[in-house]
Design a protein around this motif. Structure first.
Motif, PDB file in Angstrom:
ATOM      1  N   GLU A 265       0.731  -1.749   0.057  1.00 20.28           N
ATOM      2  CA  GLU A 265      -0.206   0.341   0.187  1.00 20.28           C
ATOM      3  C   GLU A 265       0.667   1.677  -0.397  1.00 20.28           C
ATOM      4  OE1 GLU A 265      -3.912   1.496   2.223  1.00 20.28           O
ATOM      5  OE2 GLU A 265      -2.598  -0.061   3.502  1.00 20.28           O
ATOM      6  N   ALA A 266       2.146   1.199   0.965  1.00 20.47           N
ATOM      7  CA  ALA A 266       3.113   2.768   0.754  1.00 20.47           C
ATOM      8  C   ALA A 266       3.235   2.773  -0.657  1.00 20.47           C
ATOM      9  CB  ALA A 266       4.002   2.225   1.423  1.00 20.47           C
ATOM     10  N   ARG A 267       4.074   1.981  -1.605  1.00 15.97           N
ATOM     11  CA  ARG A 267       4.548   2.332  -2.763  1.00 15.97           C
ATOM     12  C   ARG A 267       3.097   2.447  -3.877  1.00 15.97           C
ATOM     13  NH1 ARG A 267       7.585  -2.641  -4.985  1.00 15.97           N
ATOM     14  NH2 ARG A 267       8.325  -1.434  -6.540  1.00 15.97           N
ATOM     15  N   LEU A 268       1.699   2.060  -3.346  1.00 14.17           N
ATOM     16  CA  LEU A 268       0.747   2.401  -4.189  1.00 14.17           C
ATOM     17  C   LEU A 268       0.688   3.672  -4.279  1.00 14.17           C
ATOM     18  CD1 LEU A 268      -0.433   0.691  -6.254  1.00 14.17           C
ATOM     19  CD2 LEU A 268      -1.920   0.483  -4.346  1.00 14.17           C
ATOM     20  N   MET A 269       0.819   4.049  -2.815  1.00 11.46           N
ATOM     21  CA  MET A 269       0.224   5.644  -2.131  1.00 11.46           C
ATOM     22  C   MET A 269       1.871   6.156  -2.439  1.00 11.46           C
ATOM     23  SD  MET A 269      -0.757   5.427   1.642  1.00 11.46           S
ATOM     24  CE  MET A 269      -1.533   7.247   1.835  1.00 11.46           C
ATOM     25  N   ALA A 270       2.437   6.075  -3.030  1.00  8.43           N
ATOM     26  CA  ALA A 270       3.589   6.462  -3.529  1.00  8.43           C
ATOM     27  C   ALA A 270       3.475   7.255  -4.810  1.00  8.43           C
ATOM     28  CB  ALA A 270       4.952   6.523  -3.203  1.00  8.43           C
ATOM     29  N   ILE A 271       2.331   6.035  -5.762  1.00 11.29           N
ATOM     30  CA  ILE A 271       2.515   6.482  -6.859  1.00 11.29           C
ATOM     31  C   ILE A 271       1.684   7.123  -6.852  1.00 11.29           C
ATOM     32  CG2 ILE A 271       1.574   5.109  -8.985  1.00 11.29           C
ATOM     33  CD1 ILE A 271       3.296   3.039  -7.978  1.00 11.29           C
ATOM     34  N   ALA A 272       0.548   7.672  -6.534  1.00 13.17           N
ATOM     35  CA  ALA A 272      -0.667   8.660  -6.244  1.00 13.17           C
ATOM     36  C   ALA A 272      -0.476   9.334  -6.438  1.00 13.17           C
ATOM     37  CB  ALA A 272      -1.648   7.638  -5.048  1.00 13.17           C
ATOM     38  N   ILE A 273       0.153   9.723  -5.392  1.00 17.92           N
ATOM     39  CA  ILE A 273       0.734  11.271  -4.979  1.00 17.92           C
ATOM     40  C   ILE A 273       1.955  11.991  -5.840  1.00 17.92           C
ATOM     41  CG2 ILE A 273      -0.024  11.523  -2.920  1.00 17.92           C
ATOM     42  CD1 ILE A 273       2.848  11.118  -1.187  1.00 17.92           C
ATOM     43  N   ASP A 274       2.361  11.359  -6.744  1.00 13.89           N
ATOM     44  CA  ASP A 274       3.969  11.709  -7.606  1.00 13.89           C
ATOM     45  C   ASP A 274       3.483  12.288  -8.552  1.00 13.89           C
ATOM     46  OD1 ASP A 274       6.353  12.319  -7.894  1.00 13.89           O
ATOM     47  OD2 ASP A 274       6.173  10.395 -10.069  1.00 13.89           O
ATOM     48  N   ARG A 275       3.861  13.858  -8.501  1.00 12.13           N
ATOM     49  CA  ARG A 275       3.658  14.625  -9.732  1.00 12.13           C
ATOM     50  C   ARG A 275       4.590  14.859 -10.168  1.00 12.13           C
ATOM     51  NH1 ARG A 275      -1.839  17.533  -9.693  1.00 12.13           N
ATOM     52  NH2 ARG A 275      -2.537  16.439  -8.259  1.00 12.13           N
TER      53      ARG A 275
END
Length: 244
Positions: A234-244
């Motif tokens: 989940e942590a890596r998924l969240m990192a992808i989600a907020i990467d701009r």
């Protein structure tokens, strides 16, 4: 099979306890009066939906507010081109069809039961009376409308600015928080979802969704098998989600 209806007095005591618990734990009822809860239990109508049953169609006048007690409802619309787009899911504790119920206009989306579901339907006179008598209930429903407006604005921004990969990842995280079941190997998304459903949700082609899912699986962030998705990291998924 047509949906069946029954009064709360006719359903089993276990169901009544479940309904009471869902209402008491709903954020919009957080400060509601005890007598308001009693009125909801006494005068609302429980209705069982089978998977695939239609609750409401786009343009239909909504005469009853719906509270999801158990199960998942799928919300979608079909464009003039014939392309279907899933806009979200209603899960346990959510008040549904709130806007068309409040403004008296037709429903803006089609709603079907994605799983077997139990819902509670509240009539307009009941809701109007209780909101007038219970300021906390009125404030809770007003806050809920504000939160959904913000969610709609955020979704429009995501569609305009985010890549397909990010939209897919955010959708998976959202479903994980709504209908995810934590287990030893990760967060299992329930119910099963086809790649066509995922594509209709995030606004991409089935082929592109398949490519993105395979990439996430190769990176060991998710696991996909037979339309079942498990969030492994989940942590890596969240990192992808907020990467701009």
């Amino acid at each position: 099979m047509e949906p069946t209806s029954s009064t709360l007095g006719e359903i089993r005591a276990t169901r009544e306890r479940q309904i009471r618990t869902v209402i008491e734990q709903a954020p919009w009822f957080e400060a509601g009066r005890p007598e308001t809860l009693v009125a909801l239990l006494d005068h609302a109508t429980a209705r069982q939906l089978r998977r695939g049953d239609t609750l409401s169609r786009s343009g239909e006048r909504i005469q009853q507010l719906t509270l999801v007690i158990d199960g998942v409802l799928e919300v979608s619309f079909t464009a003039r081109s014939g392309r279907r787009h899933i806009t979200g899911y209603a899960v346990q504790g959510e008040l549904f069809n709130l806007v068309p119920f409040m403004d008296g206009q037709g429903a803006g989306r089609d709603t079907v039961a994605l799983t077997d579901a139990l819902i509670l339907q509240l009539s307009r006179p009941l809701v109007t009376t209780l909101m007038g008598q219970d300021p906390a209930l009125s404030a809770g429903i007003t806050l809920l409308l504000c939160q959904r407006s913000r969610h709609t604005y955020d979704a429009l921004t995501d569609t305009a600015l985010l890549s397909l990969r990010q939209r897919l990842v955010r959708m998976l995280l959202h479903l994980g928080s709504q209908v995810g079941r934590p287990r030893a190997d990760g967060i299992h998304l329930l119910p099963k979802m086809s790649q066509t459903q995922l594509a209709e949700y995030v606004g991409g082609s089935r082929t592109k969704i398949n490519q993105e899912l395979k990439q996430l699986e190769q990176e060991e962030i998710i696991k996909v098998a037979y339309s079942k998705i498990v969030i492994r990291d989940e942590a890596r998924l969240m990192a992808i989600a907020i990467d701009r």
